[in-house]
Design a protein around this motif. Structure first.
Motif, PDB file in Angstrom:
ATOM      1  N   GLY A   1      30.625 -32.188 -36.612  1.00  0.00           N
ATOM      2  CA  GLY A   1      30.846 -33.125 -37.818  1.00  0.00           C
ATOM      3  C   GLY A   1      30.129 -32.753 -38.679  1.00  0.00           C
ATOM      4  O   GLY A   1      30.947 -32.737 -39.947  1.00  0.00           O
ATOM      5  N   TRP A   2      28.973 -32.098 -38.423  1.00  0.00           N
ATOM      6  CA  TRP A   2      28.182 -31.571 -39.795  1.00  0.00           C
ATOM      7  C   TRP A   2      28.870 -30.375 -40.413  1.00  0.00           C
ATOM      8  O   TRP A   2      28.975 -30.202 -41.579  1.00  0.00           O
ATOM      9  CB  TRP A   2      26.799 -31.287 -39.161  1.00  0.00           C
ATOM     10  N   ALA A   3      29.330 -29.536 -39.522  1.00  0.00           N
ATOM     11  CA  ALA A   3      29.903 -28.431 -39.881  1.00  0.00           C
ATOM     12  C   ALA A   3      31.254 -28.582 -40.722  1.00  0.00           C
ATOM     13  O   ALA A   3      31.844 -27.848 -41.635  1.00  0.00           O
ATOM     14  CB  ALA A   3      30.199 -27.437 -38.641  1.00  0.00           C
TER      15      ALA A   3
ATOM     16  N   VAL B   1      32.721 -26.321 -54.043  1.00  0.00           N
ATOM     17  CA  VAL B   1      32.383 -25.127 -53.266  1.00  0.00           C
ATOM     18  C   VAL B   1      31.010 -25.494 -52.460  1.00  0.00           C
ATOM     19  O   VAL B   1      29.977 -25.508 -53.382  1.00  0.00           O
ATOM     20  CB  VAL B   1      32.360 -23.930 -54.146  1.00  0.00           C
ATOM     21  N   PRO B   2      30.838 -25.393 -51.011  1.00  0.00           N
ATOM     22  CA  PRO B   2      29.483 -25.422 -50.678  1.00  0.00           C
ATOM     23  C   PRO B   2      28.607 -24.128 -50.897  1.00  0.00           C
ATOM     24  O   PRO B   2      28.985 -23.316 -51.207  1.00  0.00           O
ATOM     25  CB  PRO B   2      29.920 -25.705 -49.147  1.00  0.00           C
TER      26      PRO B   2
ATOM     27  N   ASP C   1      29.365 -19.388 -46.147  1.00  0.00           N
ATOM     28  CA  ASP C   1      30.174 -19.149 -45.155  1.00  0.00           C
ATOM     29  C   ASP C   1      31.351 -19.068 -45.263  1.00  0.00           C
ATOM     30  O   ASP C   1      32.080 -19.308 -46.226  1.00  0.00           O
ATOM     31  CB  ASP C   1      29.409 -19.884 -44.010  1.00  0.00           C
ATOM     32  N   GLU C   2      32.360 -19.329 -44.215  1.00  0.00           N
ATOM     33  CA  GLU C   2      33.704 -19.266 -44.293  1.00  0.00           C
ATOM     34  C   GLU C   2      34.357 -20.709 -44.856  1.00  0.00           C
ATOM     35  O   GLU C   2      35.257 -20.490 -45.489  1.00  0.00           O
ATOM     36  CB  GLU C   2      34.276 -19.435 -42.506  1.00  0.00           C
TER      37      GLU C   2
ATOM     38  N   ARG D   1      34.057 -19.926 -48.436  1.00  0.00           N
ATOM     39  CA  ARG D   1      35.208 -19.022 -48.792  1.00  0.00           C
ATOM     40  C   ARG D   1      36.442 -19.567 -48.812  1.00  0.00           C
ATOM     41  O   ARG D   1      37.452 -19.508 -49.742  1.00  0.00           O
ATOM     42  CB  ARG D   1      35.158 -17.950 -47.935  1.00  0.00           C
ATOM     43  N   LEU D   2      36.602 -20.616 -47.912  1.00  0.00           N
ATOM     44  CA  LEU D   2      37.885 -21.481 -47.823  1.00  0.00           C
ATOM     45  C   LEU D   2      38.037 -22.303 -49.292  1.00  0.00           C
ATOM     46  O   LEU D   2      39.198 -22.311 -49.694  1.00  0.00           O
ATOM     47  CB  LEU D   2      37.827 -22.419 -46.785  1.00  0.00           C
ATOM     48  N   ALA D   3      36.659 -22.851 -49.563  1.00  0.00           N
ATOM     49  CA  ALA D   3      37.123 -23.626 -50.986  1.00  0.00           C
ATOM     50  C   ALA D   3      37.226 -22.700 -52.091  1.00  0.00           C
ATOM     51  O   ALA D   3      38.129 -23.300 -53.220  1.00  0.00           O
ATOM     52  CB  ALA D   3      35.472 -24.194 -51.054  1.00  0.00           C
ATOM     53  N   GLU D   4      36.663 -21.760 -52.058  1.00  0.00           N
ATOM     54  CA  GLU D   4      36.956 -20.636 -53.141  1.00  0.00           C
ATOM     55  C   GLU D   4      38.329 -20.104 -53.210  1.00  0.00           C
ATOM     56  O   GLU D   4      39.090 -20.249 -54.339  1.00  0.00           O
ATOM     57  CB  GLU D   4      36.119 -19.242 -53.044  1.00  0.00           C
TER      58      GLU D   4
END
Length: 474
Positions: free
Chosen positions: A189-191, A216-217, A221-222, A225-228
């Motif tokens: 859940g945290w991840a 963007v966190p 991490d991945e 990069r997903l947010a980007e």
């Protein structure tokens, strides 16, 4: 079928991950518990077997030294204790002595090992008893035959220890699994919290939120990069939507202009025939109709190109024939001087599309030239090169890519007055790139615009040819 097959599986990454982690740990703990119980039981039985063997070896030593009659039965009873049993069997199978009076009559074993050998085995219960035992039978040579020394150790302590261990594992493993499930759920859940934040943000994006971007966190991490990637996609969608918006607006404006001219001319000629010459009105309507037809044709070409790529009827094309034909058309207008340097060049492509590209370049030069248009056709480094230059105002360096965008005019009023739609160079580049080439803009020696169309020459015989990715062949 796949959805039905896995309908029973939990939905949601958090729940699936928690279930999967818990199941894996449960299987690992179950396997380890079974191995632990079996190992502990084996070790305990082995220990009791060694004790029984040592007790038997002591009696065997006494018999070998002084004979069966010299065995001290009282000492034997004291040595083996209450949890063990000892029998000495004569060669004929009669019980000579026993540590427990209940076993003075019947032997507890039928095994008859030869002198010097030992037999070890376990039984669920002795005759008349209910406890499991491990039995060690040793053969001893005597004048009358082989005497058997039987020692047995009760396995009740092993059963109790095994029961205690199984009980502890039965309590501990579920507790561990609860901890694993709670920890897995919390960690996952945290991840996934940033992913959920991205989902909520994207779900709230509307057509009005053109500049909306997902957070963007800072983890790098991945998920970051997903947010980007999501932001890049949103930026591309925004650019595409804005381009489509501009395209529709410009197309509407371009279509409205000739329609308005046609309507105004028609109304004026109908309502006030004395104020509008019939031939002049027909000429205006015809000119605007041609312009409207050309605009619609250009829009259809670009729309089809965007959706499927250009439809290409590929064949060998004499590019010099197309160029000389267009030169003749321009010279027939008699307004400009046309300087020509053309050699024979053959390319592979769609003749109609190539004619359209060359005509667009020619018309662009004629539209802005003051007195002279220069046309050169040749080859260079395996590429056919068509250079068309004029002595007009030219194109600034900062605008040389923008002129290939749709409906772009560097001087709107001037180009509309000369009949341009702002689509010619965009179409020319589409056609060039569909053929594996391109169109570039330079400054001519006369200070005007210099447009260069480059197209690949046909490959030598036997070489593998591959169509450009943007072209669809038929």
């Amino acid at each position: 079928m796949e959805r039905r097959r896995f309908r029973w599986f939990p939905r949601g990454i958090r729940l699936r991950t928690t279930v999967a982690a818990t199941v894996v740990v449960a299987l690992a703990l179950l396997g380890a518990s079974v191995a632990l119980v079996a190992l502990q039981r084996q070790q305990l039985i082995s220990g009791l077997t060694d004790v029984a063997r040592q007790q038997g070896d002591t009696i065997v030593g006494e018999i070998e030294e002084g004979g069966i009659d010299e065995v001290d039965v009282g000492a034997v009873k004291a040595a083996v204790g209450d949890s063990a049993l000892l029998q000495i069997l004569t060669p004929d199978g009669t019980v000579r002595t026993a540590s427990d009076d209940d076993y003075l009559v019947h032997p507890i074993t039928t095994s008859t090992p030869p002198a010097g050998d030992t037999v070890v085995y376990t039984v669920d219960a002795l005759p008349g008893g209910a406890e499991p035992f491990v039995i060690v039978v040793s053969g001893v040579a005597s004048p009358g035959g082989v005497v058997r020394v039987v020692t047995a150790q009760s396995l009740e302590s092993v059963e109790r220890s095994t029961t205690v261990l199984v009980t502890l594992l039965s309590i501990g493993i579920p507790l561990v699994l609860v901890v694993v499930a709670a920890t897995s759920s919390m960690v996952v859940g945290w991840a996934l919290a940033p992913v959920e934040a991205i989902r909520r943000h994207v779900a709230g994006v509307s057509t009005a939120d053109k500049d909306a971007r997902v957070p963007v966190p800072t983890s790098g991490d991945e998920i970051a990069r997903l947010a980007e990637t999501m932001n890049s996609m949103l930026a591309r969608l925004q650019a595409s939507a804005e381009a489509q918006h501009r395209f529709v607006a410009d197309a509407s404006h371009e279509l409205r202009t000739p329609l308005a001219t046609i309507r105004t001319t028609t109304e004026l000629a109908t309502l006030h025939p004395e104020a509008m010459d019939r031939d002049r009105a027909a000429g205006l309507v015809l000119a605007e109709t041609h312009r409207l037809e050309r605009l619609v044709s250009d829009l259809l070409l670009l729309a089809r190109s965007d959706e499927h790529g250009l439809i290409m009827n590929v064949e060998d094309v004499d590019l010099d024939d197309i160029v000389t034909g267009e030169i003749a058309r321009i010279r027939a207008q008699g307004a400009l001087t046309v300087e020509v340097d053309v050699v024979s060049v053959r390319v592979t492509g769609d003749a109609q599309h190539l004619l359209r590209a060359v005509r667009n370049l020619m018309d662009n030069a004629v539209r802005f030239a003051s007195t002279t248009v220069e046309v050169r056709l040749g080859t260079m480094n395996g590429v056919a090169v068509l250079d068309i230059s004029d002595d007009g105002p030219g194109i600034a360096g900062s605008e040389r890519e923008r002129v290939f965008e749709r409906f772009v005019r560097l001087d709107d009023s001037r180009e509309r007055g000369t009949g341009g739609t702002g689509l010619g160079l965009a179409i020319t580049r589409e056609i060039a790139r569909a053929h594996g080439g391109d169109v570039q803009v330079f400054t001519s020696e006369r200070g005007g615009a210099h447009l260069r169309l480059s197209l690949p020459l046909p490959l030598p015989a036997g070489a593998a040819a591959h169509p450009p990715p943007s072209a669809a062949r038929r």
